[in-house]
Design an enzyme around this catalytic site. Structure first.
Site, PDB file in Angstrom:
ATOM      1  N   ASP B  10     -10.329-140.418   2.513  1.00  0.00           N
ATOM      2  CA  ASP B  10      -8.924-139.779   2.054  1.00  0.00           C
ATOM      3  C   ASP B  10      -8.308-140.052   0.306  1.00  0.00           C
ATOM      4  OD1 ASP B  10      -6.459-137.331   1.849  1.00  0.00           O
ATOM      5  OD2 ASP B  10      -5.370-139.404   1.093  1.00  0.00           O
ATOM      6  N   SER B  11      -8.105-139.049  -0.929  1.00  0.00           N
ATOM      7  CA  SER B  11      -7.682-139.530  -2.072  1.00  0.00           C
ATOM      8  C   SER B  11      -6.512-140.764  -2.022  1.00  0.00           C
ATOM      9  CB  SER B  11      -6.684-138.246  -3.333  1.00  0.00           C
ATOM     10  OG  SER B  11      -6.265-137.654  -1.748  1.00  0.00           O
ATOM     11  N   CYS B  73      -8.767-135.040   4.545  1.00  0.00           N
ATOM     12  CA  CYS B  73      -7.696-134.643   3.077  1.00  0.00           C
ATOM     13  C   CYS B  73      -7.918-133.401   2.793  1.00  0.00           C
ATOM     14  CB  CYS B  73      -8.027-135.707   2.333  1.00  0.00           C
ATOM     15  SG  CYS B  73      -8.098-135.150  -0.037  1.00  0.00           S
ATOM     16  N   ASN B  74      -7.099-132.417   2.711  1.00  0.00           N
ATOM     17  CA  ASN B  74      -7.479-131.444   2.865  1.00  0.00           C
ATOM     18  C   ASN B  74      -7.637-130.369   1.948  1.00  0.00           C
ATOM     19  OD1 ASN B  74      -4.914-131.802   4.623  1.00  0.00           O
ATOM     20  ND2 ASN B  74      -5.047-130.171   5.524  1.00  0.00           N
ATOM     21  N   THR B  75      -7.736-130.999   0.657  1.00  0.00           N
ATOM     22  CA  THR B  75      -8.411-130.862  -0.911  1.00  0.00           C
ATOM     23  C   THR B  75      -9.497-130.707  -0.651  1.00  0.00           C
ATOM     24  OG1 THR B  75      -6.712-131.166  -2.147  1.00  0.00           O
ATOM     25  CG2 THR B  75      -8.328-130.968  -2.974  1.00  0.00           C
ATOM     26  N   GLU B 152       5.912-140.183  -2.377  1.00  0.00           N
ATOM     27  CA  GLU B 152       4.725-141.422  -2.906  1.00  0.00           C
ATOM     28  C   GLU B 152       6.514-141.930  -3.402  1.00  0.00           C
ATOM     29  OE1 GLU B 152       1.100-141.607  -4.400  1.00  0.00           O
ATOM     30  OE2 GLU B 152       0.605-140.896  -2.220  1.00  0.00           O
ATOM     31  N   CYS B 184      -1.674-130.721   3.549  1.00  0.00           N
ATOM     32  CA  CYS B 184      -2.041-131.152   2.724  1.00  0.00           C
ATOM     33  C   CYS B 184      -1.465-132.742   4.065  1.00  0.00           C
ATOM     34  CB  CYS B 184      -1.146-131.536   1.885  1.00  0.00           C
ATOM     35  SG  CYS B 184      -0.943-132.810   0.944  1.00  0.00           S
ATOM     36  N   HIS B 186       0.134-135.626   3.453  1.00  0.00           N
ATOM     37  CA  HIS B 186       1.114-136.196   3.239  1.00  0.00           C
ATOM     38  C   HIS B 186       2.181-135.204   3.492  1.00  0.00           C
ATOM     39  CE1 HIS B 186      -0.734-138.233  -0.487  1.00  0.00           C
ATOM     40  NE2 HIS B 186       0.586-139.108  -0.333  1.00  0.00           N
TER      41      HIS B 186
END
Lengths: 265, 265
Positions: B10-11, B73-75, B152, B184, B186
């Site tokens: 993931d990012s 990671c969806n992106t 975050e 996403c 998150h």
């Protein structure tokens, strides 16, 4: 030597506010700007990583033959300026010191507030810089992690932004500071909202103008200014493709920003 | 082959929600997790850059000898999954398809909403995936760039978060979707606030559980599952030092996250 461009870098678009002031103050100077938008933001990253990124970018700018490097990013200035100065032997200017000097001149209550990214505030660079010059001044720190995303979202006057500003800034207001350093190149975009929360009696210090004056001073001292009638050339490099960079650039710099080139550092 | 670990990347920290589900669903499997926290977030970056980063990380995981790669990671799933599948010859699973299948099963009104980062929404990957399977379904897209910074910052139930959610989600609610894909990793942290804005009648699809089931299916089909009584080993790599990664990791995974190693890819 004096014919070479000034190198300016930032993690992204924020440093363009500094570039804009340099263009105004030193209209004969060439500029090479680098925005590290592939790895932005820096404000949430560690000391080691911000230093590594800054060294890579300085290396790139030096390969482009610049006569001076301006670290137009408060996080990189706070975390990496000393490292860069040790490693590279050309004039290197950060955005901290000029803002600090301005704030010390401005404060009467001897209480200065500093807002910035998490990394900038955690580094303690601002209180250190202020206390070295004026040990009697009290410095109040506040990280504002949501300010950069809010600016990037374009919510400059939004109800949400006002609420966030209130939450972050109320402790500073209650502690009766009379001067607030905007310790991140994005924050001047939120000047309106910040001023409302802090009240008109509090002076907001935006370092960009001070930095441009400092650059002029350093270049003059080194006999490094171009002849005043020179036509400047501006080059913009980024580490990612982005229409947003050009958009923000156009808003800040007008026609001065035409071509943006992508490079990997 | 079946003894090798599953690679998950993931990012940043978001993909740990997927790792947690994999640990529950496949308790005998070893996992190597990579979080690209030096370059996070991906959701604001370009197609080319997200592809380049994803290839670099897949290269790293393959060098660690994984039997499968999960793009948690969806992106990266939206922008880079096809590129990775073309380039590397091991099973590669993204987080899009499992969520899409679940959403199609769930919707009765044939109106599905998708929220994600700017990059995910701009890629149009979700509507494409949904319409390939169910052309009669209407898909409503909404980028929510402030959700990741809010998570975050830890403002999961904050007044500001509620206001932001209202602003982003009201158009989806007014368009009477009955199913909303949290596109996403998150966003599941904001389930509470999102559900309040959308109302209880709207089903929120969190892909993590679906992804874990998909991994199980693919490994079973390839005879790639470890014996059920094996003791798993978990390794965590990041591209930056960060106490935050370990903190969030501990909250999500408890004692399963002990040592976090830093590497440059």
């Amino acid at each position: 030597m004096k014919e070479l461009p000034i190198g300016i870098f930032d993690s992204g678009v924020g440093g363009l506010t500094v570039a804009a002031e340099v263009m105004k103050t030193l209209p004969a100077e060439d500029i090479i700007y680098f925005g590290d938008i592939a790895r932005t933001p820096y404000g949430t990253k560690s000391l080691e990583t911000v230093r590594r990124f800054s060294i890579e970018i300085a290396d790139f700018l030096i390969k482009q033959r610049v006569k001076m490097i301006v670290v137009a990013c408060n996080t990189a200035s706070s975390l990496a300026l000393a490292t860069l100065k040790e490693r590279f032997h050309l004039p290197i200017i950060g955005v901290l010191e000029p803002g600090v000097l301005k704030a010390i001149k401005s404060t009467k209550s001897k209480r200065i507030g500093v807002i910035g990214t998490q990394a900038t505030i955690s580094s303690n660079a601002y209180p250190q810089a202020i206390k070295t010059i004026a040990p009697d001044i009290q410095v109040l720190n506040q990280p504002c992690p949501l300010f950069v995303p809010l600016v990037e979202e374009g919510w400059l006057e939004h109800e949400v932004t006002k609420l966030v500003a209130k939450e972050y800034l109320t402790p500073l207001k209650e502690n009766q500071i009379d001067t607030l350093i905007l310790g991140c190149t994005h924050y001047p975009f939120l000047k309106g909202v910040i001023q409302v929360v802090m009240g008109n009696e509090v002076v907001l210090v935006d370092s960009a103008i001070e930095v441009a004056e400092e650059i002029k001073k350093v270049l003059s001292q080194n006999n490094g200014l171009r002849p005043q009638n020179s036509n400047p050339v501006y080059k913009f490099y980024v580490s990612d493709t982005s229409s947003k960079f050009a958009e923000v650039g156009k808003r800040l710099l007008g026609n001065e920003i035409q071509v943006v080139m992508q490079v990997n550092v």
